[in-house]
Design an enzyme around this catalytic site. Structure first.
Site, PDB file in Angstrom:
ATOM      1  N   GLU A 237       0.806  -1.195   0.094  1.00  0.00           N
ATOM      2  CA  GLU A 237      -0.024   0.005  -0.010  1.00  0.00           C
ATOM      3  C   GLU A 237       1.019   1.098  -0.134  1.00  0.00           C
ATOM      4  O   GLU A 237       1.644   1.454   0.930  1.00  0.00           O
ATOM      5  CB  GLU A 237      -0.830  -0.118   1.202  1.00  0.00           C
ATOM      6  CG  GLU A 237      -2.205   0.887   1.191  1.00  0.00           C
ATOM      7  CD  GLU A 237      -1.865   1.876   2.402  1.00  0.00           C
ATOM      8  OE1 GLU A 237      -2.310   1.289   3.389  1.00  0.00           O
ATOM      9  OE2 GLU A 237      -1.681   3.030   2.199  1.00  0.00           O
ATOM     10  N   CYS A 274      -2.578   7.823   5.316  1.00  0.00           N
ATOM     11  CA  CYS A 274      -2.570   7.210   3.890  1.00  0.00           C
ATOM     12  C   CYS A 274      -3.820   7.561   3.220  1.00  0.00           C
ATOM     13  O   CYS A 274      -3.874   7.908   1.833  1.00  0.00           O
ATOM     14  CB  CYS A 274      -2.453   5.759   3.762  1.00  0.00           C
ATOM     15  SG  CYS A 274      -3.175   4.687   4.978  1.00  0.00           S
TER      16      CYS A 274
END
Lengths: 493, 493
Positions: A237, A274
């Site tokens: 990720e 994020c």
């Protein structure tokens, strides 16, 4: 300057021989962990969750010191971490995650069909690289570790250098809890250092990698994983600017409320999520004074570590120095690794023209406002947006543009948020925390939510195997009470 | 020598500009194909199946000429191909493949939980490289194309040079049927030539690749796919020796029957199946005379093309020239690309020592018998076997070694066969045609069976989206009658 002073033992580097030993213990544990019935593994996860909760007073001060987060944030994140472990325990007890299927022999099927039965089995040892910004929930005992252990895969964590002491203490708690609950030795291990991380990705016994971090760091490890003689799945990720589109109707109806909500979400944790919304599309004429005042009024807060500080300062310089941007609020660095928020502005045409620079993730407290005049032209952003974790739309239900903006979101992102904010990822079944590259390196998967377990499982089909020799989950009597589909029908117990 | 004489138009090379046009048409078709309700796409698949069945008398002669298979094999394989298309139509009408999930907002969840709903959406244009050995079922309109179209992804096939005319004619039939059934233009395309294939893998609009073929060819394309600025999923089915273990008890009870069955499976289609059993573990003392006589009595048959002939001859030379092997039957090449079967023997110790050479796939009519004395030492093979599509065990139900051999099979292969043969892959729900590298480049997936569709879908989660703006499959009233799970429960309509 921004990380705690190295203690005598920092930084540590796991020697190659010790890495080998850790990987060999993990490989030895793999068949034993796989052989535990799902309920047995559920008990391991419960034990880890209990132990982490019990150790909160040990762990939270380390997180505060190493990640520079306030107490409440650390306690909340630890709670999310143990909630996640218990959710995977529930997933195991339910058993549907095995995707067990039974297709009895059928002479009338149309093509030859013997008795075939399928279930998912663990991949084997998984190497996990945690993130600095979630020292609990996306690190040593975070989502990747929890889902890999749930799948029945031994886990070897590469400790994040941003919180080495927390990583070690967490690993001790996890290892102790697993041992106490009867897990095989080697089910969990910790290694440290950049080179040990590289070697772990390349290690012949490693069967998959989970990673949360930056695009350059993640891509370098991805490249290693796929360059192996036997390439392995790499679940990285990496990066996302999480665009937010505000329609003209929404801005007219409740612009002030939206901007206040935006400022809160974008600056949460100093913008070090994020899912931080980093690019905000607003109709021209929206007053930005209140937003600028909000940003300007926020105090500087410490960033995670020197690397984040350096990357943020460079990214902000690039954005602020770009001829197509105007600086509305220039955040201030306090010289101790703290930054106050920055707010910049550009126009839609400029964004489309300079997207490569202007849409680069600036990890930290910075926002780029993109003003537009023609709402329909927002859809041109689809041509320049890379893969995203999230796209958010603020609109009115009867907005003509809303369906197209939601479709744009689904075409580039793993999650589409309506009239809300992308930060605060719900840990639940239907969550997707993922998306096309560079949001992740594996667009089919999520790293949050119960389907994250699917990353560490592969299907095996048994053909014409006698009942007594089948895995229990596939035997006629279904002794484990696992939901199974039959002849392609819906799963049932 | 072995392929039909080039017609004036062969070989063709799709020019880069034409490839761009094909990919752009595919990308333009993508949202239209995705927007068709699953039932609408099911009708497309049915139309393609009907058209291919109707065109059998056109297609079968081309397959016979270009792939050198007998009539019955060609008709059978075409039937398997259209069966597969119809199976995916059923999968679409069922709707469970969408993995729709609804988690309503829940203030008591333990972590913040707004309303989140998830379903799978198509990845976008898929490039398919067919195999030479299944000119229908694993080629132009084969399993990869069928499952990608079913998922809602436009397909661009790179024609296999072993059957260029069949590829073109098949593509015409598919394209015509799709157009007739109302599919968007660009939903299916064909390109030709090695360079066009490379460029298609690298093309910015390509979202995934399906491949069936050799390890070197597949690995080269895999390396391209993962080297892109935005790496994409590459589903390659590469190589497998499909070991067969015969226990001592089984050899004693029915050795003759097993060896006769083995010879049939290993030499089916001149050994040119990806599931061809190529390595046969037998207890020492098993009479090999009958097996050798069987092999020696089989006539030479044409292999698929020059490349297969060349690779087979080299592989056989390597095996036959290895000091650890003994040649029991040396097959004969007839100078016209035909080969009769070969049978070689080695011992378990030699295999373990020289596994890298002796366990390399020899694609064509060759078998390596591995004799063993101590049955328990068979388990040492786990240390040298690479990833396999299949492992087969012939045993007795009360064989002490059987459970461990089945576990060995599940640890290295995607399918474990008991007292049967790996050739003849059932097209059904619970099938797995896949396995760890080098069997495939994507161990989580299968290329045969209804779950093959999962390769071309990614999850998207909608958060707090009003009912009227949700995809139909996620709306409260469930107008498409799609099975959905709620709060993590089992899917139901």
């Amino acid at each position: 300057m921004n990380t705690p002073p190295p203690t005598p033992e920092d930084p540590r580097e796991t020697a190659p021989g010790e890495l080998d030993a850790v990987m060999e213990r993990a490989a030895a544990a793999a068949p034993l962990l796989a052989a535990l019935a799902p309920g047995g593994r559920a008990r391991l996860l419960w034990a880890v969750a209990e132990a982490l909760d019990t150790a909160a007073d040990d762990l939270v001060p380390l997180a505060r010191e190493e990640a520079h987060y306030p107490e409440a944030r650390c306690r909340g994140e630890l709670g999310r971490t143990t909630f996640q472990l218990r959710l995977f325990a529930d997933v195991l007890e339910d058993g549907a995650y095995l995707e067990a299927m039974v297709d009895p022999a059928d002479p009338d099927w149309g093509t030859p069909r013997p008795d075939v039965r399928r279930l998912l089995v663990p991949l084997g040892p998984v190497v996990v690289f945690g993130a600095s910004n979630f020292p609990f929930a996306f690190s040593t005992a975070g989502g990747d570790s929890a889902s890999a252990l749930a799948a029945g895969c031994p886990v070897v964590v590469k400790a994040h250098p941003g919180h080495p002491r927390l990583a070690r203490r967490t690993a001790e708690v996890v290892t102790g809890a697993l041992a106490g609950a009867g897990a095989p030795e080697g089910a969990f291990g910790l290694v440290e250092g950049v080179e040990a991380g590289r070697l772990a990705v390349l290690h012949p016994l490693t069967r998959a990698v989970g990673f949360t971090g930056s695009i350059p760091g993640g891509r370098a490890l991805f490249d290693l994983a796929v360059s192996r003689p036997d390439p392995i799945p790499f679940y990285g990720e990496l990066g996302s600017v999480n665009p937010v589109f505000v329609t003209r109707a929404a801005a007219t109806a409740r612009g002030g409320e939206i901007l206040a909500g935006y400022a809160e979400s974008a600056n949460l944790g100093s913008g070090q999520f994020c899912t931080k919304p980093g690019v905000l599309f607003l109709p021209e004429g929206t007053g930005l004074d209140a937003l600028a005042a909000d940003f300007a009024g926020r105090a500087a807060a410490p960033l995670l570590n020197d690397r984040v500080v350096g990357g943020f300062a460079r990214g902000l310089d690039t954005l602020a120095g770009h001829p197509a941007t105007e600086v509305l609020v220039r955040g201030v660095a306090d010289g101790d690794g703290s930054w106050s928020p920055s707010l910049l502005r550009t126009g839609l045409d400029a964004l489309l023209e300079h997207s490569e620079t202007l849409l680069e993730e600036c990890f930290g407290p910075a926002t780029l406002v993109v003003t537009y005049s023609d709402e329909r032209r927002l859809l041109e952003a689809a041509g320049v947006l890379q893969g995203q974790l999230t796209v958010t739309v603020h609109g009115e239900e009867d907005d003509a543009i809303a369906p197209a903006l939601l479709a744009l979101g689904a075409s580039v992102a793993g999650r589409v948020v309506w009239n809300g904010w992308p930060t605060g990822v719900a840990v639940t079944h239907a969550m997707t925390h993922g998306g096309p590259y560079p949001a992740t390196t594996a667009p089919l998967h999520t790293s949050v939510g119960s389907t994250a377990i699917r990353r560490f499982l592969r299907p095996v089909t048994y053909q014409s195997v006698p009942d007594g020799l089948l895995p229990e989950a596939l035997r006629d009597a279904n002794p484990l009470n696992v939901p199974r589909s039959r002849n392609g029908g819906l799963p049932a117990v």
